[in-house]
Design a protein around this motif. Structure first.
Motif, mmCIF file in Angstrom:
data_model
loop_
_atom_site.group_PDB
_atom_site.id
_atom_site.type_symbol
_atom_site.label_atom_id
_atom_site.label_comp_id
_atom_site.label_asym_id
_atom_site.label_seq_id
_atom_site.Cartn_x
_atom_site.Cartn_y
_atom_site.Cartn_z
ATOM 1 N N GLU A 4 -1.386 -7.159 -1.387
ATOM 2 C CA GLU A 4 -1.560 -7.562 -2.787
ATOM 3 C C GLU A 4 -1.711 -9.076 -2.865
ATOM 4 O OE1 GLU A 4 -2.401 -7.938 -6.257
ATOM 5 O OE2 GLU A 4 -1.875 -5.844 -5.852
ATOM 6 N N ASP A 5 -2.791 -9.545 -3.502
ATOM 7 C CA ASP A 5 -3.024 -10.983 -3.592
ATOM 8 C C ASP A 5 -2.352 -11.625 -4.809
ATOM 9 O OD1 ASP A 5 -4.693 -9.892 -5.489
ATOM 10 O OD2 ASP A 5 -6.446 -11.071 -4.921
ATOM 11 N N ASP A 6 -1.911 -10.842 -5.765
ATOM 12 C CA ASP A 6 -1.195 -11.368 -6.925
ATOM 13 C C ASP A 6 0.290 -11.435 -6.567
ATOM 14 O OD1 ASP A 6 0.408 -11.451 -9.316
ATOM 15 O OD2 ASP A 6 -1.376 -10.892 -10.456
ATOM 16 N N GLN A 7 0.811 -12.649 -6.373
ATOM 17 C CA GLN A 7 2.174 -12.817 -5.877
ATOM 18 C C GLN A 7 3.228 -12.285 -6.850
ATOM 19 O OE1 GLN A 7 2.798 -13.886 -2.641
ATOM 20 N NE2 GLN A 7 4.774 -13.011 -3.141
ATOM 21 N N VAL A 8 2.991 -12.410 -8.147
ATOM 22 C CA VAL A 8 3.950 -11.900 -9.135
ATOM 23 C C VAL A 8 4.051 -10.378 -9.031
ATOM 24 C CG1 VAL A 8 4.435 -11.668 -11.603
ATOM 25 C CG2 VAL A 8 3.618 -13.856 -10.692
ATOM 26 N N LEU A 9 2.903 -9.721 -8.963
ATOM 27 C CA LEU A 9 2.887 -8.263 -8.817
ATOM 28 C C LEU A 9 3.521 -7.845 -7.494
ATOM 29 C CD1 LEU A 9 2.068 -5.496 -9.879
ATOM 30 C CD2 LEU A 9 -0.230 -5.902 -8.971
ATOM 31 N N ALA A 10 3.192 -8.562 -6.415
ATOM 32 C CA ALA A 10 3.760 -8.248 -5.101
ATOM 33 C C ALA A 10 5.282 -8.389 -5.113
ATOM 34 C CB ALA A 10 3.148 -9.147 -4.030
ATOM 35 N N ASP A 11 5.784 -9.465 -5.730
ATOM 36 C CA ASP A 11 7.237 -9.674 -5.796
ATOM 37 C C ASP A 11 7.932 -8.524 -6.523
ATOM 38 O OD1 ASP A 11 7.047 -12.050 -4.409
ATOM 39 O OD2 ASP A 11 7.170 -13.318 -6.205
ATOM 40 N N GLY A 12 7.351 -8.072 -7.618
ATOM 41 C CA GLY A 12 7.921 -6.952 -8.366
ATOM 42 C C GLY A 12 7.941 -5.670 -7.544
ATOM 43 N N LEU A 13 6.835 -5.401 -6.861
ATOM 44 C CA LEU A 13 6.780 -4.208 -6.010
ATOM 45 C C LEU A 13 7.792 -4.299 -4.868
ATOM 46 C CD1 LEU A 13 2.901 -3.757 -5.784
ATOM 47 C CD2 LEU A 13 4.521 -2.140 -6.809
ATOM 48 N N LEU A 14 7.868 -5.458 -4.230
ATOM 49 C CA LEU A 14 8.811 -5.642 -3.124
ATOM 50 C C LEU A 14 10.250 -5.421 -3.587
ATOM 51 C CD1 LEU A 14 7.190 -8.765 -1.452
ATOM 52 C CD2 LEU A 14 7.338 -6.482 -0.454
ATOM 53 N N ARG A 15 10.617 -6.035 -4.708
ATOM 54 C CA ARG A 15 11.976 -5.895 -5.246
ATOM 55 C C ARG A 15 12.300 -4.439 -5.553
ATOM 56 N NH1 ARG A 15 11.110 -10.315 -8.018
ATOM 57 N NH2 ARG A 15 10.419 -9.217 -9.876
ATOM 58 N N THR A 16 11.383 -3.762 -6.226
ATOM 59 C CA THR A 16 11.611 -2.371 -6.622
ATOM 60 C C THR A 16 11.749 -1.463 -5.407
ATOM 61 O OG1 THR A 16 10.379 -2.716 -8.669
ATOM 62 C CG2 THR A 16 10.649 -0.434 -7.940
ATOM 63 N N LEU A 17 10.835 -1.593 -4.461
ATOM 64 C CA LEU A 17 10.867 -0.729 -3.279
ATOM 65 C C LEU A 17 12.074 -1.014 -2.400
ATOM 66 C CD1 LEU A 17 7.055 -0.712 -2.470
ATOM 67 C CD2 LEU A 17 8.437 1.244 -3.227
ATOM 68 N N ARG A 18 12.420 -2.287 -2.239
ATOM 69 C CA ARG A 18 13.586 -2.639 -1.423
ATOM 70 C C ARG A 18 14.879 -2.157 -2.088
ATOM 71 N NH1 ARG A 18 11.192 -8.472 0.340
ATOM 72 N NH2 ARG A 18 10.000 -7.694 2.125
ATOM 73 N N ALA A 19 14.936 -2.226 -3.419
ATOM 74 C CA ALA A 19 16.114 -1.750 -4.140
ATOM 75 C C ALA A 19 16.314 -0.249 -3.947
ATOM 76 C CB ALA A 19 15.992 -2.081 -5.629
ATOM 77 N N SER A 20 15.214 0.469 -3.695
ATOM 78 C CA SER A 20 15.318 1.913 -3.468
ATOM 79 C C SER A 20 15.590 2.234 -1.998
ATOM 80 C CB SER A 20 14.045 2.618 -3.941
ATOM 81 O OG SER A 20 12.964 2.295 -3.090
ATOM 82 N N GLY A 21 15.747 1.173 -1.167
ATOM 83 C CA GLY A 21 16.099 1.380 0.233
ATOM 84 C C GLY A 21 14.930 1.374 1.203
ATOM 85 N N ALA A 22 13.730 1.107 0.733
ATOM 86 C CA ALA A 22 12.554 1.114 1.605
ATOM 87 C C ALA A 22 12.455 -0.189 2.402
ATOM 88 C CB ALA A 22 11.284 1.315 0.789
ATOM 89 N N ALA A 23 11.932 -0.079 3.613
ATOM 90 C CA ALA A 23 11.605 -1.252 4.425
ATOM 91 C C ALA A 23 10.173 -1.637 4.066
ATOM 92 C CB ALA A 23 11.724 -0.921 5.905
ATOM 93 N N VAL A 24 9.982 -2.843 3.527
ATOM 94 C CA VAL A 24 8.685 -3.226 2.976
ATOM 95 C C VAL A 24 8.236 -4.576 3.529
ATOM 96 C CG1 VAL A 24 7.375 -3.583 0.849
ATOM 97 C CG2 VAL A 24 9.344 -2.067 0.830
ATOM 98 N N ASP A 25 6.969 -4.649 3.896
ATOM 99 C CA ASP A 25 6.329 -5.905 4.293
ATOM 100 C C ASP A 25 5.208 -6.193 3.310
ATOM 101 O OD1 ASP A 25 7.833 -6.379 6.737
ATOM 102 O OD2 ASP A 25 6.707 -4.715 7.587
ATOM 103 N N HIS A 26 4.799 -7.451 3.242
ATOM 104 C CA HIS A 26 3.748 -7.848 2.304
ATOM 105 C C HIS A 26 2.735 -8.751 2.996
ATOM 106 C CE1 HIS A 26 2.247 -10.882 -0.715
ATOM 107 N NE2 HIS A 26 1.725 -9.755 -1.142
ATOM 108 N N VAL A 27 1.464 -8.492 2.742
ATOM 109 C CA VAL A 27 0.375 -9.383 3.141
ATOM 110 C C VAL A 27 -0.497 -9.603 1.910
ATOM 111 C CG1 VAL A 27 0.367 -8.767 5.597
ATOM 112 C CG2 VAL A 27 -1.045 -7.460 3.997
ATOM 113 N N GLY A 28 -1.279 -10.682 1.939
ATOM 114 C CA GLY A 28 -2.020 -11.081 0.759
ATOM 115 C C GLY A 28 -3.389 -10.467 0.562
#
Length: 146
Positions: A7-31
């Motif tokens: 995801e190239d939109d950092q705000v959207l990526a941050d929201g997705l990362l927070r939500t998925l990590r809060a549910s216990g998922a292991a998540v990585d991000h690239v732009g």
């Protein structure tokens, strides 16, 4: 299981990362999708089923780290330090440009104008680096869009 978000939109990526990590998922991000291609290829090379390539033998350049100068330096170091029994795998997930008969790999900081020879990786430079290498095998894989 790991999840890779491209995801190239950092705000959207941050929201997705927070939500998925809060549910216990292991998540990585690239732009970008090209960064995702490269990251997934690197993970594949490090998987047990693929021979488990040591992290020290892997050079992954994403985003700003994939500048023309950095790519040239890593390619030069890797190819010049490879031995005759080594296999070097080069994977480029980028765009290419053809101007007449001359081809160029676009890097993070490439300028598609008269400075292209300096801000990209010309095919001829890559060919010269490979031909000067002592390695017995070079495999060039790519997802280049021309």
């Amino acid at each position: 299981m790991r999840i890779l978000i491209a995801e190239d939109d950092q705000v959207l990526a941050d929201g997705l990362l927070r939500t998925l990590r809060a549910s216990g998922a292991a998540v990585d991000h690239v732009g970008s999708g090209t960064e995702a291609d490269a990251a997934l290829f690197a993970q594949t090379l490090q998987a047990r089923s693929a021979g488990k390539l040591a992290t020290a033998n892997l050079k992954l350049l994403l985003g700003k780290n994939a500048s023309a100068n950095q790519v040239r330096q890593v390619l030069s170091d890797t190819l010049m330090n490879a031995g005759q029994n080594d296999t070097v795998v080069l994977y480029f997930a980028t765009h290419g440009v053809l101007i007449g008969e001359e081809g160029f790999l676009m890097m993070y900081d490439s300028f598609p104008d008269q400075r292209l020879a300096f801000s990209s990786l010309p095919f001829r430079d890559l060919e010269n680096l490979i031909s000067r290498s002592r390695t017995g095998k070079v495999a060039e894989l790519n997802g280049i869009g021309l």
